[in-house]
Design a protein around this motif. Structure first.
Motif, PDB file in Angstrom:
ATOM      1  N   PRO A  42      50.712  24.857  39.081  1.00  0.00           N
ATOM      2  CA  PRO A  42      51.937  23.739  39.200  1.00  0.00           C
ATOM      3  C   PRO A  42      51.923  23.128  38.050  1.00  0.00           C
ATOM      4  O   PRO A  42      50.948  22.675  37.650  1.00  0.00           O
ATOM      5  N   GLY A  43      53.249  23.132  37.619  1.00  0.00           N
ATOM      6  CA  GLY A  43      53.628  22.256  36.396  1.00  0.00           C
ATOM      7  C   GLY A  43      53.012  22.644  35.021  1.00  0.00           C
ATOM      8  O   GLY A  43      53.262  22.037  34.018  1.00  0.00           O
ATOM      9  N   LYS A  44      52.401  23.880  35.069  1.00  0.00           N
ATOM     10  CA  LYS A  44      51.955  24.490  33.797  1.00  0.00           C
ATOM     11  C   LYS A  44      52.936  26.068  33.476  1.00  0.00           C
ATOM     12  O   LYS A  44      53.467  26.481  34.370  1.00  0.00           O
ATOM     13  N   GLU A  45      52.708  26.229  32.236  1.00  0.00           N
ATOM     14  CA  GLU A  45      53.325  27.495  31.942  1.00  0.00           C
ATOM     15  C   GLU A  45      52.456  28.815  32.329  1.00  0.00           C
ATOM     16  O   GLU A  45      51.330  28.678  32.552  1.00  0.00           O
ATOM     17  N   ARG A  46      52.906  29.673  32.573  1.00  0.00           N
ATOM     18  CA  ARG A  46      52.325  31.316  32.868  1.00  0.00           C
ATOM     19  C   ARG A  46      51.302  31.388  31.681  1.00  0.00           C
ATOM     20  O   ARG A  46      51.702  31.296  30.817  1.00  0.00           O
ATOM     21  N   GLU A  47      50.108  31.882  32.146  1.00  0.00           N
ATOM     22  CA  GLU A  47      49.092  32.247  31.462  1.00  0.00           C
ATOM     23  C   GLU A  47      48.537  33.718  31.440  1.00  0.00           C
ATOM     24  O   GLU A  47      48.328  33.871  32.745  1.00  0.00           O
ATOM     25  N   PHE A  48      48.358  34.393  30.480  1.00  0.00           N
ATOM     26  CA  PHE A  48      47.575  35.545  30.544  1.00  0.00           C
ATOM     27  C   PHE A  48      46.461  35.456  30.774  1.00  0.00           C
ATOM     28  O   PHE A  48      45.919  34.594  30.467  1.00  0.00           O
ATOM     29  N   VAL A  49      45.719  36.310  31.694  1.00  0.00           N
ATOM     30  CA  VAL A  49      44.612  36.444  32.103  1.00  0.00           C
ATOM     31  C   VAL A  49      43.674  37.699  31.564  1.00  0.00           C
ATOM     32  O   VAL A  49      42.751  37.546  30.878  1.00  0.00           O
ATOM     33  N   VAL A  50      44.381  38.840  31.727  1.00  0.00           N
ATOM     34  CA  VAL A  50      43.665  40.024  31.361  1.00  0.00           C
ATOM     35  C   VAL A  50      44.211  41.215  31.789  1.00  0.00           C
ATOM     36  O   VAL A  50      45.185  41.076  32.533  1.00  0.00           O
ATOM     37  N   ALA A  51      44.213  42.439  31.004  1.00  0.00           N
ATOM     38  CA  ALA A  51      44.779  43.633  31.229  1.00  0.00           C
ATOM     39  C   ALA A  51      43.999  44.733  31.169  1.00  0.00           C
ATOM     40  O   ALA A  51      42.764  44.632  30.590  1.00  0.00           O
ATOM     41  N   ILE A  52      44.554  45.810  31.741  1.00  0.00           N
ATOM     42  CA  ILE A  52      43.789  47.187  31.627  1.00  0.00           C
ATOM     43  C   ILE A  52      44.711  48.347  31.540  1.00  0.00           C
ATOM     44  O   ILE A  52      45.649  48.153  32.198  1.00  0.00           O
ATOM     45  N   THR A  53      44.196  49.417  30.666  1.00  0.00           N
ATOM     46  CA  THR A  53      44.987  50.647  30.728  1.00  0.00           C
ATOM     47  C   THR A  53      44.508  51.487  31.798  1.00  0.00           C
ATOM     48  O   THR A  53      43.369  51.097  32.696  1.00  0.00           O
ATOM     49  N   TRP A  54      45.041  52.541  32.296  1.00  0.00           N
ATOM     50  CA  TRP A  54      44.661  53.431  33.036  1.00  0.00           C
ATOM     51  C   TRP A  54      43.544  54.328  32.782  1.00  0.00           C
ATOM     52  O   TRP A  54      42.927  54.970  33.752  1.00  0.00           O
ATOM     53  N   THR A  55      43.155  54.079  31.558  1.00  0.00           N
ATOM     54  CA  THR A  55      42.043  54.791  31.185  1.00  0.00           C
ATOM     55  C   THR A  55      40.850  53.854  31.308  1.00  0.00           C
ATOM     56  O   THR A  55      39.646  54.333  30.905  1.00  0.00           O
ATOM     57  N   GLY A  56      41.153  52.635  31.619  1.00  0.00           N
ATOM     58  CA  GLY A  56      40.065  51.952  31.967  1.00  0.00           C
ATOM     59  C   GLY A  56      39.641  50.740  30.970  1.00  0.00           C
ATOM     60  O   GLY A  56      38.552  50.101  31.012  1.00  0.00           O
ATOM     61  N   THR A  57      40.392  50.899  29.717  1.00  0.00           N
ATOM     62  CA  THR A  57      40.162  49.837  28.850  1.00  0.00           C
ATOM     63  C   THR A  57      40.709  48.390  28.984  1.00  0.00           C
ATOM     64  O   THR A  57      41.647  48.405  29.213  1.00  0.00           O
ATOM     65  N   SER A  86      33.020  32.541  41.443  1.00  0.00           N
ATOM     66  CA  SER A  86      32.607  31.031  40.943  1.00  0.00           C
ATOM     67  C   SER A  86      33.859  30.360  40.571  1.00  0.00           C
ATOM     68  O   SER A  86      34.212  29.882  39.562  1.00  0.00           O
ATOM     69  N   LEU A  87      34.920  30.428  41.625  1.00  0.00           N
ATOM     70  CA  LEU A  87      36.228  30.120  41.432  1.00  0.00           C
ATOM     71  C   LEU A  87      36.087  28.293  41.358  1.00  0.00           C
ATOM     72  O   LEU A  87      35.151  27.683  41.960  1.00  0.00           O
ATOM     73  N   GLU A  88      36.902  27.889  40.736  1.00  0.00           N
ATOM     74  CA  GLU A  88      37.111  26.385  40.089  1.00  0.00           C
ATOM     75  C   GLU A  88      38.367  26.078  40.729  1.00  0.00           C
ATOM     76  O   GLU A  88      39.323  26.737  40.691  1.00  0.00           O
ATOM     77  N   PRO A  89      38.634  24.760  41.000  1.00  0.00           N
ATOM     78  CA  PRO A  89      39.893  24.000  41.248  1.00  0.00           C
ATOM     79  C   PRO A  89      41.154  24.501  40.470  1.00  0.00           C
ATOM     80  O   PRO A  89      42.229  24.583  40.580  1.00  0.00           O
ATOM     81  N   GLU A  90      40.346  24.371  39.262  1.00  0.00           N
ATOM     82  CA  GLU A  90      41.401  24.685  37.959  1.00  0.00           C
ATOM     83  C   GLU A  90      42.034  26.148  37.918  1.00  0.00           C
ATOM     84  O   GLU A  90      42.933  26.436  37.471  1.00  0.00           O
ATOM     85  N   ASP A  91      41.389  27.022  39.055  1.00  0.00           N
ATOM     86  CA  ASP A  91      41.767  28.387  38.953  1.00  0.00           C
ATOM     87  C   ASP A  91      42.910  28.622  40.003  1.00  0.00           C
ATOM     88  O   ASP A  91      43.503  29.683  40.184  1.00  0.00           O
ATOM     89  N   THR A  92      43.363  27.448  40.648  1.00  0.00           N
ATOM     90  CA  THR A  92      44.436  27.376  41.614  1.00  0.00           C
ATOM     91  C   THR A  92      45.795  27.675  40.975  1.00  0.00           C
ATOM     92  O   THR A  92      46.003  27.128  39.828  1.00  0.00           O
ATOM     93  N   ALA A  93      46.640  28.774  41.400  1.00  0.00           N
ATOM     94  CA  ALA A  93      47.480  29.220  40.863  1.00  0.00           C
ATOM     95  C   ALA A  93      48.408  30.273  41.572  1.00  0.00           C
ATOM     96  O   ALA A  93      47.779  30.837  42.399  1.00  0.00           O
ATOM     97  N   VAL A  94      49.334  30.575  41.147  1.00  0.00           N
ATOM     98  CA  VAL A  94      49.953  31.875  41.593  1.00  0.00           C
ATOM     99  C   VAL A  94      49.813  32.866  40.608  1.00  0.00           C
ATOM    100  O   VAL A  94      49.926  32.829  39.551  1.00  0.00           O
ATOM    101  N   TYR A  95      49.070  34.075  41.106  1.00  0.00           N
ATOM    102  CA  TYR A  95      48.731  34.970  40.376  1.00  0.00           C
ATOM    103  C   TYR A  95      49.485  36.355  40.478  1.00  0.00           C
ATOM    104  O   TYR A  95      49.874  36.863  41.758  1.00  0.00           O
TER     105      TYR A  95
END
Length: 120
Positions: A42-57, A86-95
């Protein structure tokens, strides 16, 4: 065209775990796409977390989740998972999960998002 459907969000106490899923489908083979996880608090810009290819990288994780989140994929189910520990309140977001053509830098397909709420 690729369709993405997220699931698995919810309410969890700090220190707990959740796994969110992203089911991918489309007319073209989803194996040609990179799937990324993003989040927007809430109130923040969208943030990239991680990505993966279909080969698993996997790409590098955003610093705030390193050592706590793990991305994985199940090719048989065309599904990408984000295990969050180990979730933290700061992880609250729409994913959100998103897809980009493997030779492109732009994510062009997005899911509807799933809410993750971490209570203190």
């Amino acid at each position: 065209q690729v369709q993405l459907v997220e699931s698995g969000g919810g309410l969890v106490q700090a220190g707990g775990s959740l796994r969110v899923s992203c089911a991918a489908s489309g007319r073209t083979s989803v194996s040609n796409y990179v799937i990324g996880w993003f989040r927007q608090a809430p109130g923040k810009e969208r943030e990239f977390v991680v990505a993966i290819t279909w080969t698993g990288t996997a790409t590098d994780y955003v610093d705030s989740v390193k050592g706590r989140f793990t991305i994985a994929r199940d090719n048989d189910k065309n599904t990408v998972y984000l295990q969050m520990n180990s979730l933290e309140p700061e992880d609250t977001a729409v994913y959100y999960c998103a897809a980009r053509w493997r030779f492109s830098s732009e994510y062009t397909y997005w899911g509807q998002g799933t809410q993750v709420t971490v209570s203190s």
